[in-house]
Design a protein around this motif. Structure first.
Motif, PDB file in Angstrom:
ATOM      1  N   ARG A  87       0.851  -1.190   0.000  1.00 57.82           N
ATOM      2  CA  ARG A  87       0.000   0.000   0.000  1.00 57.82           C
ATOM      3  C   ARG A  87       0.892   1.247   0.000  1.00 57.82           C
ATOM      4  NH1 ARG A  87      -2.684  -1.042   4.198  1.00 57.82           N
ATOM      5  NH2 ARG A  87      -4.742  -1.682   3.471  1.00 57.82           N
ATOM      6  N   ASN A  88       1.186   1.730  -1.174  1.00 62.98           N
ATOM      7  CA  ASN A  88       2.076   2.873  -1.330  1.00 62.98           C
ATOM      8  C   ASN A  88       1.791   3.518  -2.687  1.00 62.98           C
ATOM      9  OD1 ASN A  88       4.477   4.514  -1.949  1.00 62.98           O
ATOM     10  ND2 ASN A  88       5.388   3.546  -0.159  1.00 62.98           N
ATOM     11  N   PRO A  89       1.529   4.837  -2.739  1.00 59.20           N
ATOM     12  CA  PRO A  89       1.146   5.463  -4.001  1.00 59.20           C
ATOM     13  C   PRO A  89       2.289   5.734  -4.958  1.00 59.20           C
ATOM     14  CG  PRO A  89       1.219   7.118  -2.273  1.00 59.20           C
ATOM     15  CD  PRO A  89       1.485   5.794  -1.614  1.00 59.20           C
ATOM     16  N   TYR A  90       3.523   5.541  -4.521  1.00 55.61           N
ATOM     17  CA  TYR A  90       4.648   5.841  -5.401  1.00 55.61           C
ATOM     18  C   TYR A  90       4.900   4.685  -6.362  1.00 55.61           C
ATOM     19  CZ  TYR A  90       5.399   9.908  -2.545  1.00 55.61           C
ATOM     20  OH  TYR A  90       5.221  11.117  -1.910  1.00 55.61           O
ATOM     21  N   LEU A  91       5.402   5.013  -7.539  1.00 58.96           N
ATOM     22  CA  LEU A  91       5.554   4.038  -8.615  1.00 58.96           C
ATOM     23  C   LEU A  91       6.804   3.209  -8.377  1.00 58.96           C
ATOM     24  CD1 LEU A  91       4.692   6.459 -11.554  1.00 58.96           C
ATOM     25  CD2 LEU A  91       3.143   5.110 -10.139  1.00 58.96           C
ATOM     26  N   ASN A  92       6.608   2.052  -7.803  1.00 60.26           N
ATOM     27  CA  ASN A  92       7.758   1.244  -7.430  1.00 60.26           C
ATOM     28  C   ASN A  92       7.395  -0.233  -7.433  1.00 60.26           C
ATOM     29  OD1 ASN A  92      10.358   0.717  -6.700  1.00 60.26           O
ATOM     30  ND2 ASN A  92      10.200   1.519  -4.621  1.00 60.26           N
ATOM     31  N   ALA A  93       8.421  -1.053  -7.540  1.00 62.47           N
ATOM     32  CA  ALA A  93       8.310  -2.504  -7.431  1.00 62.47           C
ATOM     33  C   ALA A  93       9.698  -3.040  -7.148  1.00 62.47           C
ATOM     34  CB  ALA A  93       7.753  -3.111  -8.720  1.00 62.47           C
ATOM     35  N   PHE A  94       9.788  -4.162  -6.478  1.00 58.11           N
ATOM     36  CA  PHE A  94      11.093  -4.773  -6.259  1.00 58.11           C
ATOM     37  C   PHE A  94      10.917  -6.263  -5.989  1.00 58.11           C
ATOM     38  CE2 PHE A  94       9.715  -3.074  -2.164  1.00 58.11           C
ATOM     39  CZ  PHE A  94       9.948  -4.103  -1.257  1.00 58.11           C
ATOM     40  N   ALA A  95      11.959  -7.004  -6.279  1.00 59.77           N
ATOM     41  CA  ALA A  95      11.965  -8.446  -6.062  1.00 59.77           C
ATOM     42  C   ALA A  95      13.085  -8.800  -5.106  1.00 59.77           C
ATOM     43  CB  ALA A  95      12.157  -9.182  -7.387  1.00 59.77           C
ATOM     44  N   LEU A  96      12.866  -9.836  -4.327  1.00 61.25           N
ATOM     45  CA  LEU A  96      13.884 -10.349  -3.423  1.00 61.25           C
ATOM     46  C   LEU A  96      14.460 -11.636  -3.998  1.00 61.25           C
ATOM     47  CD1 LEU A  96      12.119  -9.730  -0.001  1.00 61.25           C
ATOM     48  CD2 LEU A  96      13.660  -8.230  -1.277  1.00 61.25           C
ATOM     49  N   PRO A  97      15.668 -11.984  -3.604  1.00 63.54           N
ATOM     50  CA  PRO A  97      16.313 -13.183  -4.166  1.00 63.54           C
ATOM     51  C   PRO A  97      15.518 -14.464  -3.945  1.00 63.54           C
ATOM     52  CG  PRO A  97      17.902 -11.840  -2.982  1.00 63.54           C
ATOM     53  CD  PRO A  97      16.564 -11.247  -2.684  1.00 63.54           C
ATOM     54  N   ASN A  98      14.698 -14.501  -2.879  1.00 68.36           N
ATOM     55  CA  ASN A  98      13.947 -15.720  -2.573  1.00 68.36           C
ATOM     56  C   ASN A  98      12.613 -15.804  -3.300  1.00 68.36           C
ATOM     57  OD1 ASN A  98      12.520 -13.764  -1.259  1.00 68.36           O
ATOM     58  ND2 ASN A  98      12.508 -14.763   0.745  1.00 68.36           N
ATOM     59  N   THR A 129      15.512 -15.138 -10.932  1.00 65.29           N
ATOM     60  CA  THR A 129      15.915 -16.364 -11.628  1.00 65.29           C
ATOM     61  C   THR A 129      17.360 -16.296 -12.111  1.00 65.29           C
ATOM     62  OG1 THR A 129      15.060 -15.523 -13.746  1.00 65.29           O
ATOM     63  CG2 THR A 129      13.578 -16.873 -12.403  1.00 65.29           C
ATOM     64  N   HIS A 130      17.837 -15.098 -12.420  1.00 64.75           N
ATOM     65  CA  HIS A 130      19.207 -14.956 -12.910  1.00 64.75           C
ATOM     66  C   HIS A 130      20.182 -14.548 -11.794  1.00 64.75           C
ATOM     67  CE1 HIS A 130      17.163 -15.473 -16.659  1.00 64.75           C
ATOM     68  NE2 HIS A 130      18.251 -15.298 -17.372  1.00 64.75           N
ATOM     69  N   ARG A 131      19.686 -14.579 -10.573  1.00 64.93           N
ATOM     70  CA  ARG A 131      20.519 -14.468  -9.363  1.00 64.93           C
ATOM     71  C   ARG A 131      21.300 -13.153  -9.324  1.00 64.93           C
ATOM     72  NH1 ARG A 131      23.395 -20.242  -9.876  1.00 64.93           N
ATOM     73  NH2 ARG A 131      23.847 -20.061  -7.651  1.00 64.93           N
ATOM     74  N   HIS A 132      20.620 -12.096  -9.703  1.00 63.45           N
ATOM     75  CA  HIS A 132      21.291 -10.807  -9.790  1.00 63.45           C
ATOM     76  C   HIS A 132      21.763 -10.297  -8.433  1.00 63.45           C
ATOM     77  CE1 HIS A 132      19.382  -9.681 -13.944  1.00 63.45           C
ATOM     78  NE2 HIS A 132      20.280 -10.640 -14.013  1.00 63.45           N
ATOM     79  N   ALA A 133      20.990 -10.570  -7.383  1.00 64.69           N
ATOM     80  CA  ALA A 133      21.399 -10.090  -6.061  1.00 64.69           C
ATOM     81  C   ALA A 133      22.731 -10.706  -5.650  1.00 64.69           C
ATOM     82  CB  ALA A 133      20.324 -10.419  -5.024  1.00 64.69           C
ATOM     83  N   LEU A 134      22.874 -12.015  -5.872  1.00 68.82           N
ATOM     84  CA  LEU A 134      24.123 -12.681  -5.511  1.00 68.82           C
ATOM     85  C   LEU A 134      25.267 -12.187  -6.390  1.00 68.82           C
ATOM     86  CD1 LEU A 134      25.501 -14.846  -3.774  1.00 68.82           C
ATOM     87  CD2 LEU A 134      24.940 -16.513  -5.565  1.00 68.82           C
ATOM     88  N   ARG A 135      25.006 -12.033  -7.660  1.00 70.76           N
ATOM     89  CA  ARG A 135      26.064 -11.578  -8.573  1.00 70.76           C
ATOM     90  C   ARG A 135      26.571 -10.193  -8.198  1.00 70.76           C
ATOM     91  NH1 ARG A 135      23.318 -12.778 -14.344  1.00 70.76           N
ATOM     92  NH2 ARG A 135      25.088 -11.516 -15.106  1.00 70.76           N
ATOM     93  N   GLU A 136      25.657  -9.307  -7.859  1.00 72.97           N
ATOM     94  CA  GLU A 136      26.093  -7.967  -7.459  1.00 72.97           C
ATOM     95  C   GLU A 136      26.712  -7.968  -6.071  1.00 72.97           C
ATOM     96  OE1 GLU A 136      24.049  -4.380  -8.286  1.00 72.97           O
ATOM     97  OE2 GLU A 136      25.102  -4.674 -10.175  1.00 72.97           O
ATOM     98  N   ARG A 137      26.161  -8.763  -5.187  1.00 71.18           N
ATOM     99  CA  ARG A 137      26.693  -8.800  -3.825  1.00 71.18           C
ATOM    100  C   ARG A 137      28.163  -9.187  -3.822  1.00 71.18           C
ATOM    101  NH1 ARG A 137      25.137 -13.048   0.859  1.00 71.18           N
ATOM    102  NH2 ARG A 137      26.713 -14.208  -0.294  1.00 71.18           N
ATOM    103  N   ARG A 138      28.512 -10.101  -4.696  1.00 77.15           N
ATOM    104  CA  ARG A 138      29.894 -10.561  -4.736  1.00 77.15           C
ATOM    105  C   ARG A 138      30.839  -9.504  -5.297  1.00 77.15           C
ATOM    106  NH1 ARG A 138      29.285 -16.910  -6.761  1.00 77.15           N
ATOM    107  NH2 ARG A 138      28.457 -17.708  -4.785  1.00 77.15           N
ATOM    108  N   GLN A 139      30.263  -8.490  -5.906  1.00 81.08           N
ATOM    109  CA  GLN A 139      31.103  -7.427  -6.459  1.00 81.08           C
ATOM    110  C   GLN A 139      31.218  -6.226  -5.519  1.00 81.08           C
ATOM    111  OE1 GLN A 139      29.752  -6.343 -10.390  1.00 81.08           O
ATOM    112  NE2 GLN A 139      29.640  -8.480 -11.077  1.00 81.08           N
ATOM    113  N   LEU A 140      30.409  -6.204  -4.475  1.00 81.43           N
ATOM    114  CA  LEU A 140      30.417  -5.038  -3.598  1.00 81.43           C
ATOM    115  C   LEU A 140      31.693  -5.014  -2.748  1.00 81.43           C
ATOM    116  CD1 LEU A 140      26.712  -5.035  -2.396  1.00 81.43           C
ATOM    117  CD2 LEU A 140      27.774  -3.615  -4.132  1.00 81.43           C
ATOM    118  N   THR A 141      32.232  -3.843  -2.581  1.00 84.79           N
ATOM    119  CA  THR A 141      33.456  -3.697  -1.788  1.00 84.79           C
ATOM    120  C   THR A 141      33.244  -2.852  -0.544  1.00 84.79           C
ATOM    121  OG1 THR A 141      34.084  -1.757  -3.091  1.00 84.79           O
ATOM    122  CG2 THR A 141      34.925  -3.898  -3.822  1.00 84.79           C
ATOM    123  N   ASN A 142      32.113  -2.158  -0.481  1.00 77.55           N
ATOM    124  CA  ASN A 142      31.847  -1.305   0.677  1.00 77.55           C
ATOM    125  C   ASN A 142      30.402  -1.494   1.098  1.00 77.55           C
ATOM    126  OD1 ASN A 142      32.078   0.555   2.686  1.00 77.55           O
ATOM    127  ND2 ASN A 142      32.235   2.345   1.360  1.00 77.55           N
TER     128      ASN A 142
END
Length: 375
Positions: A87-98, A129-142
């Motif tokens: 319930r939020n009027p702002y234009l948004n969407a997001f997916a979690l790895p699970n 499905t393409h595991r983007h969270a894990l792929r990016e997480r492994r690249q984070l340095t900070n």
């Protein structure tokens, strides 16, 4: 939350960022991926317990039905996808790895058909499905600095939404999600020509309200680039394809109540352009419902101006003409008429309101008006 941050962004420097999708033969979660899922689940539980979700099981069932048309059974076997509404009027969407996909009411209310919905869901499901969270997480340095930044934008849920809602993915991964979404849309038989319209409509609304691009659509590549990318892909890969289905009537019927709910949220937030768009859309979707003209009346009243009161009264009277048992317009009319000095008209409206809602929470307040109207 500190525990979640520590878990969610912990990665071994030597871990590969080249990963097959979950539909690949023999797919299994890797060790750091399992810890990511556990951490996300903890934060997700707190998020869903916050009361921010829009409770409509039938709508959720419909959204999940569309999601199942897009992804093959092997994807659902690997990731238990579930679409939920925030319930939020702002234009948004997001997916979690699970596999949890969260769509704001603002975004559902703005879309026009199922083909546009499938574009959104296809994009978000691809992130999982393409595991983007894990792929990016492994690249984070900070990662700790990133988490602090996320929580500054969305206090309390920054880390939860951060993978895609706030930070967004890299240009490469966002483009991959767009391209894969278009494949899913086409394979499911939807009209791919509707895909860029989703972004174009959103761009139009943002321009009208002089807003910056929202989180989901403000990630790299930018919104204009995304529209152009979709059009280019459609021309190159699907130009010969006959128009597919849009299921506009079904979509609008299933999301009608969300349109009203979101218009109310926009009005409460003082977002008058968006509120009017939603109120008029709802009134067109259900012309027999008194809530449509009542909402338009509230919009006129709150906007103010020389003709605001008369415009509001016109809409309130339309509302009671549609449904004489709907109480709210009578209360609103009473307040306007009282301020105008029409105490007899105000009393009539207030009496009708209290007769319809004998236990009204504001009964004592209204009775004060009634008492003063006899003096």
């Amino acid at each position: 939350m500190k525990r979640f941050v520590a878990l969610a962004f912990l990665a071994e420097a030597c871990a590969t960022t080249t990963l097959p999708p979950v539909t690949a033969p023999g797919f299994q979660l890797e060790e750091d991926e399992r810890s990511l899922w556990r951490a996300v689940q903890e934060a997700e539980d707190r998020f869903e317990a916050s009361g921010i979700l829009y409770p409509d099981p039938e709508l959720e069932a419909y959204l999940n039905e569309v999601a199942r048309r897009l992804e093959p059974p092997s994807a659902f076997a690997a990731i238990p996808f579930r679409v939920r509404v925030v319930r939020n009027p702002y234009l948004n969407a997001f997916a979690l790895p699970n596999g949890r996909v969260y769509v704001h009411t603002g975004l559902l209310a703005r879309m026009e058909n199922e083909a546009q919905l499938s574009t959104l869901l296809g994009h978000e499901m691809t992130h999982a499905t393409h595991r983007h969270a894990l792929r990016e997480r492994r690249q984070l340095t900070n990662s700790m600095a990133l988490a602090v930044g996320l929580n500054a934008v969305l206090p309390g849920i920054g880390s939860l939404a951060g993978f895609s809602a706030v930070r967004g993915y890299s240009r490469e991964l966002e483009t991959e999600a767009d391209e894969q979404a278009l494949r899913l849309v086409a394979r499911a038989g939807y009209d791919v020509g509707e895909s860029p319209k989703l972004f174009a409509h959103l761009k139009e609304q943002l321009s009208e309200e002089k807003q910056s691009e929202p989180f989901f659509f403000g990630t790299h590549p930018a919104l204009d680039d995304r529209v152009e990318n979709y059009r280019r892909l459609i021309e190159l890969q699907y130009g010969h394809r006959p128009a597919g289905m849009t299921n506009a009537q079904v979509f609008l019927q299933r999301t009608r109540e969300v349109v009203h709910e979101n218009a109310v949220l926009d009005l409460r937030a003082g977002r008058f352009v968006a509120a009017e768009r939603g109120a008029r859309k709802y009134a067109a979707l259900d012309p027999s419902a008194a809530r449509g003209p009542f909402l338009l009346g509230e919009l006129s009243r709150q906007r103010g101006g020389e003709t605001a009161a008369e415009a509001a009264l016109t809409e309130y009277r339309r509302a009671v003409a549609l449904d004489a048992s709907y109480p709210e317009p009578y209360r609103a009319m009473g307040l306007i008429l009282y301020k105008r000095g029409d105490k007899a008209g105000a009393r009539e409206a207030f009496d009708k309101y209290l007769s319809l809602v004998p236990q009204a929470a504001d009964r004592a307040y209204i009775e004060q008006y009634l008492g003063s109207s006899t003096r």
